[in-house]
Design a protein around this motif. Structure first.
Motif, PDB file in Angstrom:
ATOM      1  N   ALA A 109       0.830  -1.208   0.000  1.00 10.06           N
ATOM      2  CA  ALA A 109       0.000   0.000   0.000  1.00 10.06           C
ATOM      3  C   ALA A 109       0.863   1.257   0.000  1.00 10.06           C
ATOM      4  N   ASN A 110       1.940   1.251   0.769  1.00  8.75           N
ATOM      5  CA  ASN A 110       2.814   2.415   0.810  1.00  8.75           C
ATOM      6  C   ASN A 110       3.537   2.633  -0.510  1.00  8.75           C
ATOM      7  N   VAL A 111       3.921   1.552  -1.177  1.00 14.50           N
ATOM      8  CA  VAL A 111       4.557   1.692  -2.491  1.00 14.50           C
ATOM      9  C   VAL A 111       3.556   2.225  -3.508  1.00 14.50           C
ATOM     10  N   VAL A 112       2.321   1.722  -3.456  1.00  7.21           N
ATOM     11  CA  VAL A 112       1.276   2.223  -4.355  1.00  7.21           C
ATOM     12  C   VAL A 112       1.059   3.715  -4.111  1.00  7.21           C
ATOM     13  N   ALA A 113       0.982   4.107  -2.844  1.00  7.68           N
ATOM     14  CA  ALA A 113       0.788   5.524  -2.509  1.00  7.68           C
ATOM     15  C   ALA A 113       1.939   6.363  -3.055  1.00  7.68           C
ATOM     16  N   ALA A 114       3.163   5.870  -2.874  1.00  6.95           N
ATOM     17  CA  ALA A 114       4.329   6.602  -3.381  1.00  6.95           C
ATOM     18  C   ALA A 114       4.264   6.739  -4.893  1.00  6.95           C
ATOM     19  N   ALA A 115       3.829   5.663  -5.580  1.00 10.71           N
ATOM     20  CA  ALA A 115       3.723   5.715  -7.042  1.00 10.71           C
ATOM     21  C   ALA A 115       2.673   6.720  -7.482  1.00 10.71           C
ATOM     22  N   LEU A 116       1.553   6.752  -6.797  1.00  4.51           N
ATOM     23  CA  LEU A 116       0.457   7.652  -7.168  1.00  4.51           C
ATOM     24  C   LEU A 116       0.819   9.122  -6.950  1.00  4.51           C
ATOM     25  N   LEU A 117       1.687   9.389  -5.995  1.00  2.73           N
ATOM     26  CA  LEU A 117       2.034  10.780  -5.659  1.00  2.73           C
ATOM     27  C   LEU A 117       3.393  11.201  -6.213  1.00  2.73           C
ATOM     28  N   CYS A 118       4.127  10.261  -6.805  1.00  2.00           N
ATOM     29  CA  CYS A 118       5.468  10.552  -7.325  1.00  2.00           C
ATOM     30  C   CYS A 118       5.385  11.575  -8.464  1.00  2.00           C
ATOM     31  N   SER A 119       6.366  12.465  -8.515  1.00  5.22           N
ATOM     32  CA  SER A 119       6.372  13.521  -9.544  1.00  5.22           C
ATOM     33  C   SER A 119       7.198  13.150 -10.765  1.00  5.22           C
ATOM     34  N   ASP A 120       7.874  11.998 -10.713  1.00  3.77           N
ATOM     35  CA  ASP A 120       8.670  11.577 -11.860  1.00  3.77           C
ATOM     36  C   ASP A 120       7.742  11.145 -12.998  1.00  3.77           C
ATOM     37  N   GLN A 121       8.124  11.427 -14.213  1.00  2.00           N
ATOM     38  CA  GLN A 121       7.268  11.133 -15.355  1.00  2.00           C
ATOM     39  C   GLN A 121       7.522   9.755 -15.958  1.00  2.00           C
ATOM     40  N   GLU A 122       8.632   9.115 -15.592  1.00  2.00           N
ATOM     41  CA  GLU A 122       8.973   7.841 -16.216  1.00  2.00           C
ATOM     42  C   GLU A 122       8.965   6.676 -15.223  1.00  2.00           C
ATOM     43  N   GLU A 123       9.549   6.861 -14.059  1.00  2.00           N
ATOM     44  CA  GLU A 123       9.652   5.787 -13.079  1.00  2.00           C
ATOM     45  C   GLU A 123       8.909   6.182 -11.807  1.00  2.00           C
ATOM     46  N   ARG A 124       7.828   5.495 -11.518  1.00  2.00           N
ATOM     47  CA  ARG A 124       7.040   5.815 -10.335  1.00  2.00           C
ATOM     48  C   ARG A 124       6.806   4.549  -9.507  1.00  2.00           C
ATOM     49  N   PRO A 125       7.136   4.598  -8.217  1.00  2.00           N
ATOM     50  CA  PRO A 125       7.826   5.682  -7.515  1.00  2.00           C
ATOM     51  C   PRO A 125       9.328   5.655  -7.803  1.00  2.00           C
ATOM     52  N   CYS A 126       9.892   6.831  -7.903  1.00  2.00           N
ATOM     53  CA  CYS A 126      11.312   6.919  -8.232  1.00  2.00           C
ATOM     54  C   CYS A 126      12.187   6.806  -6.989  1.00  2.00           C
ATOM     55  N   GLY A 127      11.613   7.171  -5.819  1.00  2.00           N
ATOM     56  CA  GLY A 127      12.387   7.115  -4.581  1.00  2.00           C
ATOM     57  C   GLY A 127      13.314   8.295  -4.387  1.00  2.00           C
ATOM     58  N   ARG A 128      13.333   9.225  -5.349  1.00  2.00           N
ATOM     59  CA  ARG A 128      14.282  10.340  -5.287  1.00  2.00           C
ATOM     60  C   ARG A 128      13.611  11.704  -5.177  1.00  2.00           C
ATOM     61  N   CYS A 129      12.438  11.845  -5.777  1.00  2.00           N
ATOM     62  CA  CYS A 129      11.799  13.165  -5.824  1.00  2.00           C
ATOM     63  C   CYS A 129      11.349  13.610  -4.432  1.00  2.00           C
ATOM     64  N   HIS A 130      10.965  14.867  -4.351  1.00  2.00           N
ATOM     65  CA  HIS A 130      10.544  15.439  -3.065  1.00  2.00           C
ATOM     66  C   HIS A 130       9.346  14.692  -2.496  1.00  2.00           C
TER      67      HIS A 130
END
Length: 329
Positions: free
Chosen positions: A43-64
């Protein structure tokens, strides 16, 4: 926090990644599966992916945004868990108030409700209204160890994804990759029932304390006089009910392992492989028939405790039964 952090659950991860990448994530998803199986991490990975600002790799683990989620400080990432034994109506009302305001990013929000089946009736009905008419762009991720406890109307408004236990070999390999010793990893994997969270708890310094107590109790009942029954019953009486149920589970596992040894199955299938020698010593005093009877007695005691039976009386009856069976010819 990335998709590669998730061990196993390949079909579920593939489905979730496809829905996220194609922008077709439902507004409510229910993750159903036993406690400790990995629902929270997914669930936390899904949340990170949904809110990630990277356009190619979500979640990227690097963005703000990803960093904020890892720190638990993302303003558009909401998390609700039981307050005590339940999720209360006040918590859902606070959620509704939060959702009535615009998101900080101006885009979607994600809300994880952990232990969703523990909502009070009032809280569940209040959440139902939100699910029926979600305010703005929001994704709800409900996590439940016991889906049957949820309102059917809530389940009907969610996409349900079931999570199954991991294979022992896969779980043990990942534990070893984390730096744990092979034998302890294998024991934790087998005793956890394929649940990573439980396996990690078993690998804590006192993680196997209840298992060790259960083995010691069986050894004493085999070697001692009847006083061992009263002593063990007194120890159990002082435990919390959940700990007693966990203790009884380990008694079942130990008797099951002894049964495997008695029936000539060898050590390969044992759960408690780290104490195989001790189990072999005890196995010489048992027969298959008596072990099957003992396991049934343990299950009867477990059901009685779940039905709120008296702890002392139930424990004494079980211990006396095991004591007697150990001495039958």
């Amino acid at each position: 926090m990335k998709w590669t952090d998730i061990i196993g659950h390949k079909d579920q991860v593939t489905m979730l990644r496809h829905m996220e990448s194609s922008r077709r994530m439902p507004h409510a998803v229910l993750f159903a599966g036993p406690k400790g199986i990995g629902k929270n991490l997914v669930a936390n990975v899904v949340a990170a992916a949904l809110l990630c600002s990277d356009q190619e790799e979500r979640p990227c683990g690097r963005c703000h945004s990803c960093r904020q989620i890892s720190y638990g400080s993302h303003p558009d990432f909401l998390h609700i868990a039981p307050d005590g034994t339940n999720i209360k109506i006040e918590q859902i009302r606070m959620l509704q108030q939060e959702l009535s305001m615009a998101s900080f990013s101006g885009q979607r929000r994600v809300c994880i409700i952990d232990g969703a089946e523990l909502m009070t009736t009032q809280a569940a009905n209040s959440l139902l209204k939100v699910l029926e008419d979600p305010p703005g762009e929001i994704v709800f991720l409900l996590l439940a160890a016991n889906k049957q406890m949820l309102l059917t109307t809530i389940i009907s408004r969610c996409m349900v994804i079931a999570f199954q236990p991991l294979a022992d070999e896969l779980l043990a390999q990942d534990l070893m990759a984390k730096g744990y010793l092979p034998e302890t990893s294998e024991v934790a994997a087998r005793l956890s029932g394929g649940r990573m969270g439980i396996a990690l708890a078993l690998l804590e310094p006192e993680g196997l304390a209840l298992r060790n107590q259960a083995l010691e109790m069986i050894q004493k009942l085999m070697d001692s006089k009847l006083e061992a029954v009263w002593h063990s019953a007194g120890v159990l009486e002082k435990m919390e009910r959940n700990d007693i149920l966990e203790f009884i589970k380990y008694v079942t596992y130990i008797l099951r392992d002894i049964l495997l040894l008695v029936t000539g199955q060898g050590k390969r299938l044992l759960f408690n492989i780290d104490v195989a020698e001790e189990l072999c010593e005890v196995a010489d005093m048992w027969s298959e028939r008596r072990l099957v009877t003992a396991i049934r007695a343990v299950e009867t005691a477990r059901r009685a405790l779940l039905a709120n039976a008296n702890t002392r009386l139930t424990s004494e009856a079980l211990l006396i039964r095991i004591y007697d069976l150990a001495r039958e010819v």
